[in-house]
Design an enzyme around this catalytic site. Sequence first.
Site, PDB file in Angstrom:
ATOM      1  CE1 TYR A   1      -3.906   2.168   0.445  1.00 37.97           C
ATOM      2  CE2 TYR A   1      -2.829   3.042   2.395  1.00 37.97           C
ATOM      3  CZ  TYR A   1      -3.839   3.107   1.451  1.00 37.97           C
ATOM      4  OH  TYR A   1      -4.782   4.109   1.528  1.00 37.97           O
TER       5      TYR A   1
HETATM    6  N1  LIG Z   1     -10.291   5.706   4.462  1.00 37.94           N
HETATM    7  C1  LIG Z   1      -9.026   5.899   4.775  1.00 37.94           C
HETATM    8  O1  LIG Z   1      -8.632   5.790   5.945  1.00 37.94           O
HETATM    9  C2  LIG Z   1      -8.031   6.290   3.715  1.00 37.94           C
HETATM   10  C3  LIG Z   1      -6.844   6.906   4.109  1.00 37.94           C
HETATM   11  C4  LIG Z   1      -5.920   7.253   3.136  1.00 37.94           C
HETATM   12  C5  LIG Z   1      -6.188   7.020   1.804  1.00 37.94           C
HETATM   13  N2  LIG Z   1      -7.362   6.417   1.453  1.00 37.94           N
HETATM   14  C6  LIG Z   1      -7.589   6.177   0.034  1.00 37.94           C
HETATM   15  O2  LIG Z   1      -8.816   6.742  -0.352  1.00 37.94           O
HETATM   16  C7  LIG Z   1      -9.351   6.027  -1.459  1.00 37.94           C
HETATM   17  C8  LIG Z   1     -10.806   5.709  -1.208  1.00 37.94           C
HETATM   18  O3  LIG Z   1     -10.869   4.848  -0.099  1.00 37.94           O
HETATM   19  P1  LIG Z   1     -12.128   4.695   0.854  1.00 37.94           P
HETATM   20  O4  LIG Z   1     -11.631   4.900   2.231  1.00 37.94           O
HETATM   21  O5  LIG Z   1     -13.254   5.475   0.352  1.00 37.94           O
HETATM   22  O6  LIG Z   1     -12.363   3.117   0.695  1.00 37.94           O
HETATM   23  P2  LIG Z   1     -13.633   2.259   0.261  1.00 37.94           P
HETATM   24  O7  LIG Z   1     -13.212   0.847   0.405  1.00 37.94           O
HETATM   25  O8  LIG Z   1     -14.835   2.734   1.009  1.00 37.94           O
HETATM   26  O9  LIG Z   1     -13.832   2.632  -1.282  1.00 37.94           O
HETATM   27  C9  LIG Z   1     -12.931   2.221  -2.251  1.00 37.94           C
HETATM   28  C10 LIG Z   1     -13.697   1.903  -3.523  1.00 37.94           C
HETATM   29  O10 LIG Z   1     -12.744   1.544  -4.543  1.00 37.94           O
HETATM   30  C11 LIG Z   1     -13.294   0.467  -5.284  1.00 37.94           C
HETATM   31  N3  LIG Z   1     -12.227  -0.274  -5.936  1.00 37.94           N
HETATM   32  C12 LIG Z   1     -11.258  -1.014  -5.345  1.00 37.94           C
HETATM   33  N4  LIG Z   1     -10.481  -1.581  -6.284  1.00 37.94           N
HETATM   34  C13 LIG Z   1     -10.966  -1.196  -7.487  1.00 37.94           C
HETATM   35  C14 LIG Z   1     -10.591  -1.449  -8.827  1.00 37.94           C
HETATM   36  N5  LIG Z   1      -9.550  -2.247  -9.128  1.00 37.94           N
HETATM   37  N6  LIG Z   1     -11.303  -0.877  -9.820  1.00 37.94           N
HETATM   38  C15 LIG Z   1     -12.365  -0.089  -9.529  1.00 37.94           C
HETATM   39  N7  LIG Z   1     -12.783   0.179  -8.286  1.00 37.94           N
HETATM   40  C16 LIG Z   1     -12.082  -0.365  -7.272  1.00 37.94           C
HETATM   41  C17 LIG Z   1     -14.042  -0.359  -4.249  1.00 37.94           C
HETATM   42  O11 LIG Z   1     -14.999  -1.231  -4.854  1.00 37.94           O
HETATM   43  C18 LIG Z   1     -14.662   0.718  -3.376  1.00 37.94           C
HETATM   44  O12 LIG Z   1     -15.951   1.067  -3.826  1.00 37.94           O
HETATM   45  C19 LIG Z   1      -8.459   4.798  -1.647  1.00 37.94           C
HETATM   46  O13 LIG Z   1      -7.554   5.031  -2.690  1.00 37.94           O
HETATM   47  C20 LIG Z   1      -7.726   4.698  -0.326  1.00 37.94           C
HETATM   48  O14 LIG Z   1      -6.493   4.065  -0.440  1.00 37.94           O
HETATM   49  C21 LIG Z   1      -8.292   6.056   2.375  1.00 37.94           C
END
Ligand SMILES: NC(=O)c1ccc[n+]([C@@H]2O[C@H](COP(=O)([O-])OP(=O)(O)OC[C@H]3O[C@@H](n4cnc5c(N)ncnc54)[C@H](O)[C@@H]3O)[C@@H](O)[C@H]2O)c1
Length: 250
Positions: A157
């Site tokens: 990651y």
């Molecule tokens: N929530 C946190 O704590 C956090 C912190 C830092 C960064 N992020 C980043 O924010 C972004 C959104 O995360 P989130 O927290 O909303 O998570 P989440 O799991 O709620 O949403 C992520 C979405 O991405 C989709 N997805 C995953 N792989 C995919 C693919 N190969 N093709 C198309 N869609 C795909 C999933 O189906 C899901 O709907 C991510 O990139 C995550 O790494 C999140």
Amino acid sequence: MKKITYNFKDRTAIITGGAQGFGLDIAKRFLVSGANVIIWDMDSEMTDKAVKDLDNPNLSSNKIDVSNFKEVQECTNEILKKTNIDILINNAGITGPTATLWEYDIEIWKKVVDINLMGTFNCCRAIVPNMIKKNYGRIVNVASVAGKDGNANASAYSVGKAGAIGLTKSLGKELADKNIAVNAVTPAGAKTRILDQMTKEHVQRMLSKVPRGRFLEVEEFTSLVCWLSSEENTFSTAAVFDISGGRSTY
Ligand SMILES: NC(=O)c1ccc[n+]([C@@H]2O[C@H](COP(=O)([O-])OP(=O)(O)OC[C@H]3O[C@@H](n4cnc5c(N)ncnc54)[C@H](O)[C@@H]3O)[C@@H](O)[C@H]2O)c1
């Protein structure tokens, strides 16, 4: 929190991973601000639910795996027959399991990097030519504080997100002579479904590093993404915007 409305009228935005979490909240705010929104997500159940719940004629979706370039290119071509793409939010991501590098399953390690880094590359690769043609574009790559700091037990990651930061800096410079802005954002932990992929101890360790002493709210995150995606952002590009509640020191 008082929310500012942006003017995204006549703008088409693709939000990857828009079926839930950060992406869904961004979709809601973009719609309120007048944009046409297309969610790209591989979770068809959650995507259908989001489209049904929001019930907005300016919202559509495609079931797509962003790590598959062929799918991304074909879907882009279909959309470009109908409209330009003005805004791209590369938000789809997975954390993968909590494991030391030397115990990490090799195929899963590759998959985590593939989605977080190659997914971002694939969408930019397919969509940027249209932005160049129209001399307009706003790209926001959702990285993570893990990409700056490197989280223990999350090497894939951290690498995927660090790669997305490098990609942002490089592509932003390549496009800097055009009205196209490419920026990355580096959030700390927020309570979305992605946290279920990690152990509770890992999530607690992440939280303990945040001077604000709490999780980031999705609406706080959306505010930053909105400004970076707006016409108002005429100068910032190839940059990394921190939203880590004081955790990151650079
Ligand atoms: N929530 C946190 O704590 C956090 C912190 C830092 C960064 N992020 C980043 O924010 C972004 C959104 O995360 P989130 O927290 O909303 O998570 P989440 O799991 O709620 O949403 C992520 C979405 O991405 C989709 N997805 C995953 N792989 C995919 C693919 N190969 N093709 C198309 N869609 C795909 C999933 O189906 C899901 O709907 C991510 O990139 C995550 O790494 C999140």
